[in-house]
Design a protein around this motif. Structure first.
Motif, short mmCIF file in Angstrom:
data_model
loop_
_atom_site.label_atom_id
_atom_site.label_comp_id
_atom_site.label_asym_id
_atom_site.label_seq_id
_atom_site.Cartn_x
_atom_site.Cartn_y
_atom_site.Cartn_z
N HIS A 4 0.86 -1.19 0.00
CA HIS A 4 0.00 0.00 0.00
C HIS A 4 0.89 1.23 0.00
O HIS A 4 1.73 1.38 0.86
CB HIS A 4 -0.90 0.00 1.24
CG HIS A 4 -1.82 1.18 1.29
ND1 HIS A 4 -2.99 1.21 0.60
CD2 HIS A 4 -1.70 2.35 1.93
CE1 HIS A 4 -3.58 2.37 0.82
NE2 HIS A 4 -2.81 3.08 1.63
N HIS A 5 0.72 2.06 -0.99
CA HIS A 5 1.56 3.25 -1.06
C HIS A 5 0.93 4.44 -0.38
O HIS A 5 1.63 5.37 -0.04
CB HIS A 5 1.92 3.58 -2.51
CG HIS A 5 2.82 2.53 -3.09
ND1 HIS A 5 4.14 2.43 -2.73
CD2 HIS A 5 2.59 1.51 -3.94
CE1 HIS A 5 4.70 1.40 -3.35
NE2 HIS A 5 3.77 0.82 -4.08
N GLY A 6 -0.38 4.41 -0.14
CA GLY A 6 -1.03 5.44 0.66
C GLY A 6 -0.89 6.85 0.12
O GLY A 6 -0.16 7.11 -0.82
N SER A 7 -1.60 7.74 0.74
CA SER A 7 -1.51 9.14 0.37
C SER A 7 -0.44 9.80 1.21
O SER A 7 0.05 9.24 2.17
CB SER A 7 -2.85 9.83 0.61
OG SER A 7 -3.12 9.83 2.00
N LYS A 8 -0.07 11.01 0.85
CA LYS A 8 0.90 11.75 1.64
C LYS A 8 0.40 11.93 3.07
O LYS A 8 1.17 11.97 4.01
CB LYS A 8 1.17 13.11 0.99
CG LYS A 8 1.90 12.99 -0.33
CD LYS A 8 3.01 14.01 -0.38
CE LYS A 8 3.70 14.06 -1.73
NZ LYS A 8 4.49 12.91 -2.04
N ALA A 9 -0.92 12.03 3.24
CA ALA A 9 -1.50 12.23 4.57
C ALA A 9 -1.21 11.06 5.50
O ALA A 9 -1.15 11.23 6.70
CB ALA A 9 -3.00 12.45 4.46
N THR A 10 -1.04 9.85 4.96
CA THR A 10 -0.80 8.69 5.80
C THR A 10 0.68 8.34 5.87
O THR A 10 1.04 7.34 6.47
CB THR A 10 -1.60 7.47 5.32
OG1 THR A 10 -1.20 7.17 3.99
CG2 THR A 10 -3.08 7.71 5.39
N GLY A 11 1.54 9.12 5.23
CA GLY A 11 2.96 8.82 5.26
C GLY A 11 3.57 9.09 6.63
O GLY A 11 3.27 10.09 7.27
N THR A 12 4.38 8.17 7.11
CA THR A 12 5.09 8.31 8.38
C THR A 12 6.50 7.76 8.16
O THR A 12 6.75 7.10 7.14
CB THR A 12 4.41 7.50 9.50
OG1 THR A 12 4.48 6.10 9.18
CG2 THR A 12 2.96 7.92 9.73
N PRO A 13 7.40 7.99 9.08
CA PRO A 13 8.72 7.36 8.94
C PRO A 13 8.62 5.84 8.81
O PRO A 13 9.43 5.23 8.12
CB PRO A 13 9.45 7.77 10.23
CG PRO A 13 8.82 9.09 10.59
CD PRO A 13 7.37 8.93 10.21
N THR A 136 -0.25 -12.63 9.51
CA THR A 136 0.06 -11.20 9.52
C THR A 136 -0.32 -10.64 10.88
O THR A 136 -1.18 -11.19 11.57
CB THR A 136 -0.72 -10.40 8.43
OG1 THR A 136 -2.12 -10.49 8.70
CG2 THR A 136 -0.40 -10.90 7.03
N ILE A 137 0.34 -9.55 11.25
CA ILE A 137 0.05 -8.85 12.50
C ILE A 137 -0.06 -7.37 12.19
O ILE A 137 0.33 -6.92 11.11
CB ILE A 137 1.13 -9.10 13.56
CG1 ILE A 137 2.50 -8.64 13.06
CG2 ILE A 137 1.16 -10.56 13.98
CD1 ILE A 137 3.52 -8.46 14.15
N LEU A 138 -0.57 -6.62 13.16
CA LEU A 138 -0.66 -5.17 13.02
C LEU A 138 0.16 -4.52 14.12
O LEU A 138 0.14 -4.97 15.27
CB LEU A 138 -2.11 -4.69 13.11
CG LEU A 138 -2.99 -4.97 11.90
CD1 LEU A 138 -3.51 -6.39 11.91
CD2 LEU A 138 -4.14 -4.00 11.84
N VAL A 139 0.89 -3.46 13.75
CA VAL A 139 1.63 -2.64 14.69
C VAL A 139 1.32 -1.18 14.37
O VAL A 139 0.80 -0.87 13.29
CB VAL A 139 3.16 -2.88 14.61
CG1 VAL A 139 3.52 -4.29 15.04
CG2 VAL A 139 3.70 -2.58 13.22
N SER A 140 1.65 -0.30 15.29
CA SER A 140 1.41 1.11 15.03
C SER A 140 2.17 1.57 13.79
O SER A 140 3.32 1.20 13.58
CB SER A 140 1.85 1.96 16.22
OG SER A 140 1.70 3.33 15.89
N GLY A 141 1.50 2.39 13.01
CA GLY A 141 2.12 2.94 11.81
C GLY A 141 2.82 4.27 12.06
O GLY A 141 3.36 4.87 11.14
N GLY A 142 2.82 4.73 13.30
CA GLY A 142 3.56 5.94 13.62
C GLY A 142 2.72 7.08 14.13
O GLY A 142 3.23 8.16 14.41
N ARG A 143 1.42 6.85 14.26
CA ARG A 143 0.57 7.84 14.92
C ARG A 143 -0.69 7.15 15.40
O ARG A 143 -1.04 6.07 14.92
CB ARG A 143 0.25 9.04 14.03
CG ARG A 143 -0.47 8.78 12.77
CD ARG A 143 -0.66 10.07 11.96
NE ARG A 143 -0.91 9.75 10.57
CZ ARG A 143 -2.05 9.26 10.12
NH1 ARG A 143 -3.06 9.06 10.93
NH2 ARG A 143 -2.19 8.97 8.85
#
Length: 168
Positions: A4-13, A136-143
């Protein structure tokens, strides 16, 4: 699982680091409720994901000399970090949860949104062995309100994590 390349709004480090490494991942967003008592359990409910597949990222302080003794521990949101087990894995005498401001300053993320991926400084990272129970697992994406889904193997490769029994 599609990348998933996402939008700039969802970009995080974190998403930038995964893209740079060519790691496939999926993002999941939800409206974070400021009144929620547990970020992780709130995310599991909001995303309709079982709590044992959603992992929280905690920063702990140890008596190791490197990086002020800070390490990262990743455990399921419905479990507690066993600090004695973490200390054993680190090869130190004791571990405590790090001060929130130190955790935020060191990782570059706010508490409740600390991702194990893309931190300002890569800290020794330990992952609960229950991760192997899931494709698969889920972790925080940075916010807060933003999670990343990826395979346990990709999380381990990206963070250099060692797996161990860390939760109770």
């Amino acid at each position: 699982m599609p990348t998933h390349h996402g939008s700039k709004a969802t970009g995080t480090p974190a998403t930038a680091a995964l893209r740079a490494a060519g790691v496939p991942f999926t993002t999941h967003e939800f409206e974070h409720d400021q009144a929620a008592e547990s970020y992780g359990l709130e995310a599991a409910a909001a995303l309709d994901v079982s709590a044992e597949r959603l992992f929280k990222t905690l920063v702990a302080q140890t008596d190791l000399s490197a990086d002020k003794g800070l390490v990262v521990a990743i455990v399921p949101v419905d479990r507690r970090l066993d600090l004695k087990a973490l200390a054993r894995e680190c090869g130190c005498k004791r571990a405590t949860l790090a001060d929130m401001s130190l955790a935020e300053k060191t990782t570059g993320y706010l508490v409740g949104g600390i991702s194990p991926i893309g931190q300002k400084r890569r800290l020794p990272t330990f992952l609960d062995q229950s991760v192997s129970d899931h494709a698969t697992i889920l972790v925080s994406g940075g916010r807060r309100g933003f999670d990343i889904e990826l395979s346990p193997a990709d999380l381990i490769a990206t963070t250099g994590a060692r797996t161990a029994q860390l939760s109770r």
